[in-house]
Design an enzyme around this catalytic site. Structure first.
Site, PDB file in Angstrom:
ATOM      1  N   ASP A  13       6.991  -6.734  -8.000  1.00  0.00           N
ATOM      2  CA  ASP A  13       5.703  -6.338  -8.006  1.00  0.00           C
ATOM      3  C   ASP A  13       5.028  -5.540  -7.127  1.00  0.00           C
ATOM      4  OD1 ASP A  13       3.136  -6.745  -9.389  1.00  0.00           O
ATOM      5  OD2 ASP A  13       2.540  -8.447  -8.491  1.00  0.00           O
ATOM      6  N   ASP A  15       0.793  -5.087  -6.516  1.00  0.00           N
ATOM      7  CA  ASP A  15      -0.373  -5.874  -5.834  1.00  0.00           C
ATOM      8  C   ASP A  15      -0.232  -7.254  -5.601  1.00  0.00           C
ATOM      9  OD1 ASP A  15      -2.276  -3.757  -6.613  1.00  0.00           O
ATOM     10  OD2 ASP A  15      -1.908  -4.278  -8.775  1.00  0.00           O
TER      11      ASP A  15
END
Length: 259
Positions: A13, A15
């Protein structure tokens, strides 16, 4: 941890894992250097639909990281690919940013605020009451409601901001229609990432900061999961879920260890 370090591929991922807003998180440079030196395959898989892969590449470059454009895949691309398979040459009314709009154009969709096949909602600051009214009218008239990701919130430099599911909720409430969400943990998104890596699920670990998207996505795809505590989910929230990550680390810098 040795089993984690022996993985051939990593789905990461962005963020809350690589950065918060425009703030690079600790240990990221060490992690990327370890990936490259050990010939690991990796893809950054983000539920954010705002930016194109090139814009994400340029953002990391501004933060001092040199990562090729081919290492990025977004919920905007997954959304456009899904809708192209469902309705080739269709039309959509979109509330979102350049990443989502560009992906839809590239998939052969036209923009339509009169009688579109779909109303598509993504992350971004272009959301306003007037657009909300239009979206509600179009969905009530038969357009299908699509969310680029199911995230309620996303981490920013000074806290959290509403994400796609929060922006879709008023449309669902006003129309009585439920949206279909494309991003993690939807298996469609995970299959795109696995195809990019060209590896068996047993050889891949997924790294994320959210129990409700990243970790469950990995579990359902039969991959080892790494929860990092640098984003949304905290250690004391793990027990609130009926599943657990394989590893819990402070941040991605812990993955290489002293290697």
């Amino acid at each position: 941890m040795e089993n984690l370090r022996s993985k051939k591929g990593f789905i990461c991922d962005m963020d809350g894992v690589i950065y918060h807003g425009n703030l690079l998180l600790p240990g990221v440079e060490k992690f990327l250097d370890w990936l490259e030196k050990n010939d690991k395959r990796y893809v950054f898989l983000t539920n954010s639909s705002e930016r194109t892969p090139r814009e994400l590449q340029q953002k990391l470059m501004r933060l001092g990281l040199n990562v090729g454009e081919e290492h990025f895949y977004t919920s905007a691309l997954a959304t456009a690919a899904f809708l192209k398979s469902q309705c080739p040459g269709g039309s959509a009314y979109i509330i979102g940013e350049a990443g989502l709009i560009g992906a839809m154009y590239a998939a052969g969709f036209s923009m339509n605020d009169v009688n579109p096949d779909y109303v598509v909602i993504g992350d971004g600051r272009s959301y306003n009451y007037e657009k909300l009214e239009i979206a509600i009218r179009l969905v009530r008239n038969g357009a299908k409601l699509i969310g680029a990701n199911p995230d309620l919130t996303g981490p920013i430099e000074h806290g959290i901001a509403p994400a796609t599911r929060a922006l879709v909720a008023p449309i669902e409430l006003a129309t009585g229609k439920s949206a279909y969400f494309i991003g993690k943990p939807n298996p469609l998104m995970m299959r795109h990432a696995q195809k990019r890596l060209d590896l068996h699920s047993a050889d891949i670990a997924i790294v994320g900061d959210r129990m409700d998207t990243d970790i469950v996505a990995g579990i359902e795809s039969q991959m080892d999961t790494v929860l990092v505590l640098s984003g949304v989910s905290a250690r004391d929230t793990i027990d609130k879920f009926p599943y657990r990550p394989t590893y819990v680390l402070n941040g991605v810098g812990d993955i290489p260890g002293d290697a």
